[in-house]
Scaffold this motif. Structure first.
Motif, PDB file in Angstrom:
ATOM      1  N   GLU A 142       1.210   3.822  -3.117  1.00  0.00           N
ATOM      2  CA  GLU A 142       0.761   5.209  -2.925  1.00  0.00           C
ATOM      3  C   GLU A 142       1.881   6.198  -3.281  1.00  0.00           C
ATOM      4  OE1 GLU A 142      -2.810   4.645   0.333  1.00  0.00           O
ATOM      5  OE2 GLU A 142      -0.957   5.624   0.989  1.00  0.00           O
ATOM      6  N   ASN A 143       3.111   5.851  -2.938  1.00  0.00           N
ATOM      7  CA  ASN A 143       4.224   6.715  -3.336  1.00  0.00           C
ATOM      8  C   ASN A 143       4.313   6.808  -4.851  1.00  0.00           C
ATOM      9  OD1 ASN A 143       5.032   7.376  -0.786  1.00  0.00           O
ATOM     10  ND2 ASN A 143       6.692   5.864  -0.677  1.00  0.00           N
ATOM     11  N   ALA A 144       4.120   5.675  -5.529  1.00  0.00           N
ATOM     12  CA  ALA A 144       4.195   5.658  -6.988  1.00  0.00           C
ATOM     13  C   ALA A 144       3.074   6.519  -7.577  1.00  0.00           C
ATOM     14  CB  ALA A 144       4.110   4.227  -7.506  1.00  0.00           C
ATOM     15  N   LYS A 152       0.834  -1.203   0.000  1.00  0.00           N
ATOM     16  CA  LYS A 152       0.000   0.000   0.000  1.00  0.00           C
ATOM     17  C   LYS A 152       0.873   1.259   0.000  1.00  0.00           C
ATOM     18  CE  LYS A 152      -3.239   2.506   3.002  1.00  0.00           C
ATOM     19  NZ  LYS A 152      -2.336   3.489   3.617  1.00  0.00           N
ATOM     20  N   GLU A 153       1.838   1.310   0.921  1.00  0.00           N
ATOM     21  CA  GLU A 153       2.671   2.511   1.026  1.00  0.00           C
ATOM     22  C   GLU A 153       3.461   2.764  -0.252  1.00  0.00           C
ATOM     23  OE1 GLU A 153       2.700   4.755   3.330  1.00  0.00           O
ATOM     24  OE2 GLU A 153       1.299   3.742   4.683  1.00  0.00           O
ATOM     25  N   LEU A 154       4.057   1.683  -0.804  1.00  0.00           N
ATOM     26  CA  LEU A 154       4.907   1.895  -1.976  1.00  0.00           C
ATOM     27  C   LEU A 154       4.077   2.267  -3.204  1.00  0.00           C
ATOM     28  CD1 LEU A 154       7.620  -0.893  -1.494  1.00  0.00           C
ATOM     29  CD2 LEU A 154       7.695   1.522  -0.840  1.00  0.00           C
ATOM     30  N   SER A 175       8.502  15.150   0.469  1.00  0.00           N
ATOM     31  CA  SER A 175       8.472  16.232  -0.514  1.00  0.00           C
ATOM     32  C   SER A 175       7.046  16.762  -0.662  1.00  0.00           C
ATOM     33  CB  SER A 175       8.954  15.699  -1.863  1.00  0.00           C
ATOM     34  OG  SER A 175       8.146  14.589  -2.240  1.00  0.00           O
ATOM     35  N   LYS A 176       6.124  16.236   0.169  1.00  0.00           N
ATOM     36  CA  LYS A 176       4.709  16.480  -0.126  1.00  0.00           C
ATOM     37  C   LYS A 176       4.054  17.628   0.630  1.00  0.00           C
ATOM     38  CE  LYS A 176       4.802  11.792  -1.570  1.00  0.00           C
ATOM     39  NZ  LYS A 176       4.447  10.399  -1.339  1.00  0.00           N
ATOM     40  N   ILE A 177       4.581  17.941   1.788  1.00  0.00           N
ATOM     41  CA  ILE A 177       4.067  19.133   2.467  1.00  0.00           C
ATOM     42  C   ILE A 177       5.257  19.908   3.027  1.00  0.00           C
ATOM     43  CG2 ILE A 177       1.787  18.228   3.129  1.00  0.00           C
ATOM     44  CD1 ILE A 177       2.870  17.666   5.911  1.00  0.00           C
ATOM     45  N   MET A 198      -1.390  10.970  -1.491  1.00  0.00           N
ATOM     46  CA  MET A 198      -1.782   9.854  -0.636  1.00  0.00           C
ATOM     47  C   MET A 198      -0.979   9.873   0.661  1.00  0.00           C
ATOM     48  SD  MET A 198      -3.937   8.379  -2.743  1.00  0.00           S
ATOM     49  CE  MET A 198      -4.248   6.752  -2.122  1.00  0.00           C
ATOM     50  N   GLY A 199       0.296  10.192   0.549  1.00  0.00           N
ATOM     51  CA  GLY A 199       1.148  10.215   1.745  1.00  0.00           C
ATOM     52  C   GLY A 199       1.516  11.637   2.092  1.00  0.00           C
ATOM     53  N   PHE A 200       2.095  11.850   3.237  1.00  0.00           N
ATOM     54  CA  PHE A 200       2.640  13.153   3.606  1.00  0.00           C
ATOM     55  C   PHE A 200       3.408  13.079   4.912  1.00  0.00           C
ATOM     56  CE2 PHE A 200      -1.482  12.913   5.593  1.00  0.00           C
ATOM     57  CZ  PHE A 200      -1.275  13.393   6.881  1.00  0.00           C
ATOM     58  N   GLU A 220       7.009   8.665   6.616  1.00  0.00           N
ATOM     59  CA  GLU A 220       7.339   7.572   7.543  1.00  0.00           C
ATOM     60  C   GLU A 220       7.548   6.241   6.849  1.00  0.00           C
ATOM     61  OE1 GLU A 220       5.355   8.411  11.816  1.00  0.00           O
ATOM     62  OE2 GLU A 220       3.999   7.661  10.261  1.00  0.00           O
ATOM     63  N   ALA A 221       6.976   6.101   5.638  1.00  0.00           N
ATOM     64  CA  ALA A 221       6.919   4.769   5.045  1.00  0.00           C
ATOM     65  C   ALA A 221       8.303   4.209   4.706  1.00  0.00           C
ATOM     66  CB  ALA A 221       6.030   4.781   3.810  1.00  0.00           C
ATOM     67  N   LEU A 222       9.075   4.974   3.930  1.00  0.00           N
ATOM     68  CA  LEU A 222      10.359   4.407   3.500  1.00  0.00           C
ATOM     69  C   LEU A 222      11.265   4.038   4.673  1.00  0.00           C
ATOM     70  CD1 LEU A 222      11.301   6.232   0.167  1.00  0.00           C
ATOM     71  CD2 LEU A 222      10.288   3.987   0.519  1.00  0.00           C
TER      72      LEU A 222
HETATM   73 MG    MG Z   1       4.487   7.591   1.224  1.00  0.00          MG
END
Ligand code: MG
Ligand code: ADP
Length: 582
Positions: free
Chosen positions: A32-34, A28-30, A78-80, A92-94, A97-99
């Motif tokens: 969403e990053n894509a 899910k996390e990866l 890089s998102k916020i 989707m992410g912000f 934490e995922a990586l």
């Molecule tokens: Mg992410």
């Protein structure tokens, strides 16, 4: 012990406990990053249920060389950039934490190429500092995650079999693919291709790729837009009911969400079109202004909060209802061009009623050849010896059977009005009450089967069966595992004769819904529903009289076990008023 700050590796490992519950969370996390990187193609390959390896590649922006190390740092995103962004999120992410979390509990390889830069590779093991070097690779990003939880054996123990973990991943990747019909997703498990969506932007194409043409055929397209909101998706035709709500998928601003309120709105739209225990299937996309909704209540839970639930509820229930009404209208829909009467009946519901009445006028008062044996009623009800007396008893009690219409409703005249009784709902109520009585005085409602029944079962459901074994025993089932994918029923409630396997399947489906249920009640309702006369079955006068008589003996006879009405009452005074007699 003295107080100390924890080191980064340990912090990441602790955080991973929250973000990464199982291999499906990594997917899910990866993915969403894509998606956030603007990809139009995303490929997901897994093996060993994702525990052995997960490989995700995209054709998105890639990561600049100088930022690769940072991407693996906690709270690096890089998102916020500022607080105000939190209320205007369209990625989707912000959380950044995922990586770092994934890298801390696995062996990870990242390949990426950004803009006109050269490619780069990063290798990480259990959250050690990344080993980064130039490496020629395709534009976009590819991440390979191996040996999930290799350095946290306690967590690894909690994983299910590779098959069940694979099923979780399949669920997640299906939802992600559905959420973005404009992106082409490929999913392969153990080198077997499960699906490839075309990325055409059409939801229907995505549904066909994942579930097949036969499934997709059962859905109507829905498109509704208001000033600030749009509702769009696929809704199942009423003649394609499902046994639970698992087939209801909701997306708010392209993000998958879970919401009991949205399910209730859908139920409301289908009310009167489905029987009890029947549920519609939907894929619904809601677009609403960002300020009206909070989808980030919790990072791992797909909860959602709306500013004005009522507006959303109404939009969905009305939007769907309108669409179904239109689909029955020959001029507005491509499907189902009905009889010549259809266009009238849409204008006035009353004509519909008359039409059905005259259609069946040849036989609604005649005795039918269908006996109650076929409905299973005789198993449940002591035989009525003097059937012909029943009419008399009924009349004494002030009820008279007028007849049956649409082979589904029984018309009953009483001194002060008229009843239209839904024969299925009424019979269901009668059987359910009898079962409830039986269950409360019998110490056990179980019978050893002369021939134990073996059946196949997915490993996911096998786990569930094991987990709920005590509950199944309580309701009369003795079930044993035969292997990873098969089980055997040794005892079962006697009323289920011949339907044991089917009922186990349905119970498991209900349990999968994750809402609290009283299995004993559900089973009684299931038995009642299965044995009850169906709509569309012609009944003799005596059968109708028996049914109404039985119904009157039951407490709560005005509602079926699931709360639907068993009857509609028309008050005589109202009738007189409508004809302007008063
Ligand atoms: Mg992410
Ligand atoms: P978040 O998604 O919350 O920002 P992550 O830890 O998931 O945090 O990712 C950190 C950063 O790495 C992202 O903000 C993004 O800049 C970059 N990144 C991660 N995956 C990709 C990808 N597939 N393509 C491009 N950039 C990526």
């Amino acid at each position: 012990m003295a107080i100390k700050l924890l080191d980064d590796r340990l912090i990441n490992k602790i955080a991973a406990g929250e973000v990464i519950e199982r291999p499906a969370s990594i997917v899910k996390e990866l993915v969403e990053n894509a998606i956030d990187a603007g990809s139009t193609k995303i490929n997901v390959y897994i093996s060993g249920g994702g525990i052995d390896s997960i490989e995700i590649s995209d054709n998105g922006s890639g990561i600049p060389y100088e930022e690769v190390a940072l991407a693996f740092k906690r709270h690096a995103t890089s998102k916020i950039t500022q607080e105000a962004d939190l209320f205007n999120i369209d990625t989707m992410g912000f959380r950044g934490e995922a990586l770092p979390s994934i890298a801390s509990v696995s062996r990870l390889e990242l390949y990426t190429q950004y803009g006109t830069q050269n490619g780069v590779r990063a290798l990480l093991e259990g959250g050690q500092k990344p080993d980064i070097e130039p490496y020629p690779t395709a534009p976009g990003t590819k991440i390979i995650v191996r040996d999930v939880f290799f350095n946290t054996p306690a967590r690894k123990k909690f994983l299910k079999s590779a098959v069940s973990e694979g099923i979780h991943i399949h669920d997640i990747i299906s939802r992600l693919a559905l959420s973005r019909p404009d992106i082409s997703f490929t999913f392969a498990n153990e080198k077997k291709l499960y699906f490839k969506t075309p990325g055409s932007g059409e939801l229907r194409d995505t549904v066909i790729s994942i579930y097949g043409q036969d499934y997709a055929r059962n859905f109507l397209d829905l498109e509704w837009s208001g000033e600030d909101y749009t509702l769009q998706g696929l809704i199942s035709k009423p003649e394609f009911p499902r046994v639970n709500r698992k087939n209801q998928t909701f997306f708010v601003n392209h993000r998958w969400v879970k919401s009991p309120m949205l399910s209730r709105a859908v139920d409301e739209a289908y009310r009167g079109r489905l029987l009890s225990r029947e549920y519609p299937a939907v894929f619904l996309f809601l677009s609403i202004p960002k300020a009206e909704v909070d989808v980030n209540v919790h990072p791992q839970k797909a909860e959602v909060r709306f500013r004005d639930e009522k507006v959303i509820f109404r939009m969905i229930s009305h939007g769907i209802r309108d669409r179904m009404d239109n689909s029955a209208h020959p001029t507005a829909a491509t499907e189902e061009t009905g009889s010549e009467f259809q266009s009238w009946s849409n204008q006035t519901g009353n004509l519909d009623f008359l039409r059905g009445f005259s259609k069946t006028s040849g036989n609604y008062m005649t005795n039918s050849a269908i006996s109650f044996d076929r409905t299973g009623l005789t198993n449940e009800i002591p035989p009525y010896k003097a059937l012909d007396k029943i009419d008399l008893i009924m009349e004494d009690s002030g009820f008279a059977i007028i007849g049956q219409c649409f082979d589904s409703y029984i018309l009953v005249e009483k001194a002060d009005g008229l009843w239209l009784v839904d024969q299925h709902a009424a019979h269901e109520r009668i059987l359910y009450s009898r079962l409830a009585e039986k269950n409360s005085d019998a110490e056990s409602n179980s019978q050893v089967l002369m021939f134990p029944l073996a059946f196949d079962i997915s490993s996911e459901r096998m786990d569930l069966l094991e987990e709920k074994r005590a509950i199944f025993r309580e309701i009369g089932f003795e079930i044993e595992a035969l292997g990873p994918n098969s089980a055997i029923i040794r005892s079962a409630p006697p009323q289920l004769q011949g339907r044991e396997i089917e009922v186990i399947g349905e119970c498991l489906e209900l349990l999968e819904d994750e809402r609290p249920i009283d299995l004993e009640k559900e089973i009684s309702a299931m038995i009642a529903c299965k044995q009850a006369i169906k709509a569309g079955q012609n009944l003799s006068r005596q059968e109708m009289a028996m049914l109404i008589n039985d119904l009157l003996q039951v407490k709560d006879y005005k509602n079926c076990p699931h709360g639907r009405p068993t009857m509609i009452e028309i008050n005589r005074l109202d009738l007189d008023k409508r004809f302007k007699r008063k």
